[in-house]
Write a protein that holds these residues in place. Structure first.
Motif, PDB file in Angstrom:
ATOM      1  N   GLY A  94       0.859  -1.172   0.000  1.00  0.00           N
ATOM      2  CA  GLY A  94       0.000   0.000   0.000  1.00  0.00           C
ATOM      3  C   GLY A  94       0.896   1.223   0.000  1.00  0.00           C
ATOM      4  O   GLY A  94       2.117   1.113  -0.147  1.00  0.00           O
ATOM      5  N   GLU A  95       0.318   2.391   0.183  1.00  0.00           N
ATOM      6  CA  GLU A  95       1.125   3.611   0.148  1.00  0.00           C
ATOM      7  C   GLU A  95       2.194   3.617   1.230  1.00  0.00           C
ATOM      8  O   GLU A  95       3.330   4.052   0.995  1.00  0.00           O
ATOM      9  N   ALA A  96       1.876   3.138   2.422  1.00  0.00           N
ATOM     10  CA  ALA A  96       2.857   3.147   3.507  1.00  0.00           C
ATOM     11  C   ALA A  96       4.020   2.213   3.206  1.00  0.00           C
ATOM     12  O   ALA A  96       5.193   2.556   3.435  1.00  0.00           O
ATOM     13  N   PHE A  97       3.728   1.030   2.684  1.00  0.00           N
ATOM     14  CA  PHE A  97       4.779   0.080   2.301  1.00  0.00           C
ATOM     15  C   PHE A  97       5.697   0.707   1.254  1.00  0.00           C
ATOM     16  O   PHE A  97       6.933   0.639   1.360  1.00  0.00           O
ATOM     17  N   VAL A  98       5.106   1.308   0.233  1.00  0.00           N
ATOM     18  CA  VAL A  98       5.903   1.899  -0.859  1.00  0.00           C
ATOM     19  C   VAL A  98       6.696   3.103  -0.363  1.00  0.00           C
ATOM     20  O   VAL A  98       7.857   3.289  -0.731  1.00  0.00           O
ATOM     21  N   ARG A  99       6.092   3.918   0.486  1.00  0.00           N
ATOM     22  CA  ARG A  99       6.830   5.067   1.038  1.00  0.00           C
ATOM     23  C   ARG A  99       8.057   4.611   1.824  1.00  0.00           C
ATOM     24  O   ARG A  99       9.171   5.098   1.611  1.00  0.00           O
ATOM     25  N   ASP A 100       7.867   3.666   2.721  1.00  0.00           N
ATOM     26  CA  ASP A 100       8.971   3.247   3.584  1.00  0.00           C
ATOM     27  C   ASP A 100      10.011   2.442   2.809  1.00  0.00           C
ATOM     28  O   ASP A 100      11.213   2.585   3.037  1.00  0.00           O
ATOM     29  N   GLY A 101       9.551   1.595   1.891  1.00  0.00           N
ATOM     30  CA  GLY A 101      10.498   0.833   1.080  1.00  0.00           C
ATOM     31  C   GLY A 101      11.284   1.716   0.133  1.00  0.00           C
ATOM     32  O   GLY A 101      12.492   1.520  -0.068  1.00  0.00           O
ATOM     33  N   SER A 102      10.620   2.703  -0.458  1.00  0.00           N
ATOM     34  CA  SER A 102      11.316   3.617  -1.367  1.00  0.00           C
ATOM     35  C   SER A 102      12.327   4.480  -0.619  1.00  0.00           C
ATOM     36  O   SER A 102      13.418   4.756  -1.141  1.00  0.00           O
ATOM     37  N   ALA A 103      11.990   4.912   0.601  1.00  0.00           N
ATOM     38  CA  ALA A 103      12.937   5.704   1.391  1.00  0.00           C
ATOM     39  C   ALA A 103      14.186   4.893   1.711  1.00  0.00           C
ATOM     40  O   ALA A 103      15.313   5.406   1.625  1.00  0.00           O
ATOM     41  N   LEU A 104      14.012   3.610   2.061  1.00  0.00           N
ATOM     42  CA  LEU A 104      15.166   2.757   2.323  1.00  0.00           C
ATOM     43  C   LEU A 104      15.997   2.567   1.059  1.00  0.00           C
ATOM     44  O   LEU A 104      17.240   2.586   1.094  1.00  0.00           O
ATOM     45  N   ALA A 105      15.327   2.414  -0.078  1.00  0.00           N
ATOM     46  CA  ALA A 105      16.032   2.253  -1.350  1.00  0.00           C
ATOM     47  C   ALA A 105      16.815   3.506  -1.719  1.00  0.00           C
ATOM     48  O   ALA A 105      17.969   3.432  -2.164  1.00  0.00           O
ATOM     49  N   VAL A 106      16.206   4.670  -1.557  1.00  0.00           N
ATOM     50  CA  VAL A 106      16.890   5.935  -1.862  1.00  0.00           C
ATOM     51  C   VAL A 106      18.122   6.092  -0.977  1.00  0.00           C
ATOM     52  O   VAL A 106      19.197   6.500  -1.453  1.00  0.00           O
ATOM     53  N   LEU A 107      17.993   5.765   0.289  1.00  0.00           N
ATOM     54  CA  LEU A 107      19.137   5.816   1.200  1.00  0.00           C
ATOM     55  C   LEU A 107      20.259   4.918   0.707  1.00  0.00           C
ATOM     56  O   LEU A 107      21.427   5.337   0.623  1.00  0.00           O
ATOM     57  N   GLU A 108      19.927   3.685   0.371  1.00  0.00           N
ATOM     58  CA  GLU A 108      20.951   2.744  -0.102  1.00  0.00           C
ATOM     59  C   GLU A 108      21.587   3.214  -1.405  1.00  0.00           C
ATOM     60  O   GLU A 108      22.806   3.147  -1.576  1.00  0.00           O
ATOM     61  N   MET A 109      20.769   3.679  -2.325  1.00  0.00           N
ATOM     62  CA  MET A 109      21.299   4.087  -3.624  1.00  0.00           C
ATOM     63  C   MET A 109      22.201   5.306  -3.510  1.00  0.00           C
ATOM     64  O   MET A 109      23.255   5.369  -4.142  1.00  0.00           O
ATOM     65  N   LEU A 110      21.807   6.298  -2.722  1.00  0.00           N
ATOM     66  CA  LEU A 110      22.662   7.476  -2.551  1.00  0.00           C
ATOM     67  C   LEU A 110      24.020   7.083  -1.982  1.00  0.00           C
ATOM     68  O   LEU A 110      25.065   7.573  -2.426  1.00  0.00           O
ATOM     69  N   ARG A 111      24.033   6.189  -1.002  1.00  0.00           N
ATOM     70  CA  ARG A 111      25.293   5.751  -0.408  1.00  0.00           C
ATOM     71  C   ARG A 111      26.124   4.909  -1.379  1.00  0.00           C
ATOM     72  O   ARG A 111      27.314   4.702  -1.156  1.00  0.00           O
ATOM     73  N   GLY A 112      25.496   4.461  -2.457  1.00  0.00           N
ATOM     74  CA  GLY A 112      26.218   3.733  -3.491  1.00  0.00           C
ATOM     75  C   GLY A 112      26.549   4.563  -4.712  1.00  0.00           C
ATOM     76  O   GLY A 112      26.971   4.023  -5.733  1.00  0.00           O
ATOM     77  N   GLY A 113      26.342   5.887  -4.635  1.00  0.00           N
ATOM     78  CA  GLY A 113      26.711   6.754  -5.754  1.00  0.00           C
ATOM     79  C   GLY A 113      25.698   6.823  -6.875  1.00  0.00           C
ATOM     80  O   GLY A 113      25.990   7.359  -7.948  1.00  0.00           O
ATOM     81  N   ILE A 114      24.496   6.309  -6.642  1.00  0.00           N
ATOM     82  CA  ILE A 114      23.431   6.361  -7.654  1.00  0.00           C
ATOM     83  C   ILE A 114      22.674   7.684  -7.486  1.00  0.00           C
ATOM     84  O   ILE A 114      22.200   7.998  -6.396  1.00  0.00           O
ATOM     85  N   THR A 115      22.571   8.426  -8.566  1.00  0.00           N
ATOM     86  CA  THR A 115      21.904   9.734  -8.519  1.00  0.00           C
ATOM     87  C   THR A 115      20.562   9.741  -9.235  1.00  0.00           C
ATOM     88  O   THR A 115      19.811  10.712  -9.138  1.00  0.00           O
ATOM     89  N   CYS A 116      20.268   8.671  -9.979  1.00  0.00           N
ATOM     90  CA  CYS A 116      19.017   8.589 -10.731  1.00  0.00           C
ATOM     91  C   CYS A 116      18.618   7.124 -10.833  1.00  0.00           C
ATOM     92  O   CYS A 116      19.466   6.262 -11.069  1.00  0.00           O
ATOM     93  N   PHE A 117      17.315   6.831 -10.656  1.00  0.00           N
ATOM     94  CA  PHE A 117      16.853   5.461 -10.839  1.00  0.00           C
ATOM     95  C   PHE A 117      15.565   5.435 -11.645  1.00  0.00           C
ATOM     96  O   PHE A 117      14.780   6.383 -11.631  1.00  0.00           O
ATOM     97  N   ASN A 118      15.395   4.349 -12.373  1.00  0.00           N
ATOM     98  CA  ASN A 118      14.235   4.134 -13.233  1.00  0.00           C
ATOM     99  C   ASN A 118      13.408   3.028 -12.598  1.00  0.00           C
ATOM    100  O   ASN A 118      13.825   1.878 -12.555  1.00  0.00           O
TER     101      ASN A 118
END
Length: 437
Positions: free
Chosen positions: A103-127
């Motif tokens: 649901g929206e809460a799952f996607v919000r929290d999962g996406s925030a964790l993903a953004v955190l991981e990606m930024l720490r890995g040097g990813i600036t854009c995701f599709n």
């Protein structure tokens, strides 16, 4: 003197354009979110003056990495169901878990964790391709991260939409909501030829064309998918799509692990882009995309992680190294996919695939200042003979030190500036407990 907002002084710059170039002793000036100059340090300092100057000794600056295919919110399912064949994994574990929890809460929290991981890995854009893309877009925008989010389409009901008509309506609204945003873009994202009927695939392609957007789809991920298509229709999935007029420069064909000669010719001739997800394909035993052959044919290539539920990380530096190794091993050619070409696929190739290469993907004056610095002043990077080779073959994502997106310093010394890390991790732990119950 020309006033600029920031000046960066690394030891090396990997601009990606021109191809194969390594700049030593060059500095970068940033102003109004864009690259204002890339020049030898003395020349740049003689003409530019900045309020913020950052010394980066022992570090290399390169364009931000681009994750050209992922399902960000599925980070909450990392390790949930491992060591299983793809369809067993999907039908017996992932789809039931999504039906119960997404649901929206799952996607919000999962996406925030993903953004955190990606930024720490040097990813600036995701599709991204997932349910509730409006929420993923909002999370990325709030974090100051660039994202292309998919107008998801699938033939059966999910917690996100009741059926195809609802998906199309939500897709149109998503596109309208983010049409003029500087960081967020959209694609049309039908899940796969085996989950979306041909009339809906054609309609999705028409919608993408009307909005000037890409068509982002899983294609030829497994032999089982191909065999089922042949049994049902008499044609392999890619050739069915080609007959419908869907194979062209707008197509982002994800996975493509099993391609015959005719299909390789069509991909090359039509200008379609292939998104290679080597580690997810290996982990699910789906097959190996013939990336060395496709590269030799001039096919546009990009890298994706797939979701953390099937990978189990969002690490494009790791995917880049695996892709280079697989290309060599599968083709029995040690010269296949050399370091500079691998770097281009992980940056400019991704930008070209999602149609944002005029803005990002390489360090060129006038482009957006989406940058990542990697620390090569470590024992793991000694001795340093070749900067590009060291980045591809020796560096892990722990080498990422700083990240800028549109000139904004969003990761400083590995610490995110725009994210509440303890809160994100706490919510991830709560979802773990819910899923385990």
């Amino acid at each position: 003197m020309i006033p600029v907002e920031q000046i960066l002084h690394p030891d090396w710059v990997l601009p990606i354009e021109p191809a194969g170039e390594v700049l030593t002793g060059h500095s970068i000036a940033i102003d109004q979110g864009r690259i204002a100059a890339i020049e030898p340090r003395q020349a740049l300092e003689s003409r530019h003056q900045a309020a913020a100057v950052k010394e980066l000794p022992g570090q290399v600056i390169m364009p931000g990495l681009i994750n050209a295919h992922t399902h960000a919110a599925m980070t909450l399912l990392r390790g949930y169901a491992d060591d299983l064949p793809l369809m067993t994994w999907l039908e017996s574990h992932i789809w039931p878990a999504e039906q119960a929890h997404v649901g929206e809460a799952f996607v919000r929290d999962g996406s925030a964790l993903a953004v955190l991981e990606m930024l720490r890995g040097g990813i600036t854009c995701f599709n991204d391709m997932y349910f509730f893309p409006e929420t993923t877009a909002a999370v990325a925008a709030e974090a100051g991260m660039r994202a292309t989010v998919g107008m998801i389409l699938i033939d059966f009901p999910t917690p996100y939409a009741s059926g195809p008509e609802a998906y199309f309506e939500k897709g149109e609204a998503l596109h309208a909501q983010w049409a003029n945003d500087p960081l967020i873009d959209t694609t049309m994202a039908p899940h796969a030829p085996y989950t979306v009927s041909e009339p809906h695939l054609v309609r999705a392609a028409e919608l993408a064309e009307r909005h000037g957007r890409r068509l982002h789809m899983h294609i030829h991920e497994t032999l089982g998918e191909i065999d089922a298509s042949v049994e049902k229709t008499g044609s392999r999935p890619l050739m069915r799509l080609d007959a419908l007029g869907l194979v062209g420069p707008q197509l982002l064909a994800v996975h493509m692990t099993h391609l015959d000669e005719r299909e390789r010719d069509r991909i090359s001739a039509t200008g379609a882009h292939v998104i290679h997800c080597p580690e997810a394909n290996l982990k699910l035993a789906s097959g190996i995309c013939p990336i060395a052959d496709l590269a030799a044919r001039g096919v546009g290539l990009a890298l994706g992680t797939d979701g953390a539920a099937s990978n189990n990380n969002l690490d494009i530096l790791g995917e880049m190294r695996t892709a280079a190794m697989l290309a060599k091993g599968a083709s029995l050619d040690a010269t296949a996919l050399p370091a500079h070409q691998a770097l281009e696929i992980a940056t400019l190739g991704g930008a070209r695939a999602i149609g944002r290469d005029q803005e990002i993907g390489s360090l060129v004056v006038g482009k957006a200042a989406d940058l990542v610095s990697l620390d090569l002043n470590t024992p793991e990077a000694d001795p340093l003979h070749d900067v590009a080779s060291q980045v591809v073959y020796a560096c892990g994502r722990e080498a990422v030190r700083d990240v800028w997106i549109a000139g904004r310093h969003v990761l400083k010394a590995r610490e995110p500036v725009t994210l509440d890390v303890p809160a994100i991790r706490a919510r991830a732990a709560e979802w773990r407990d819910k899923l385990q119950r």
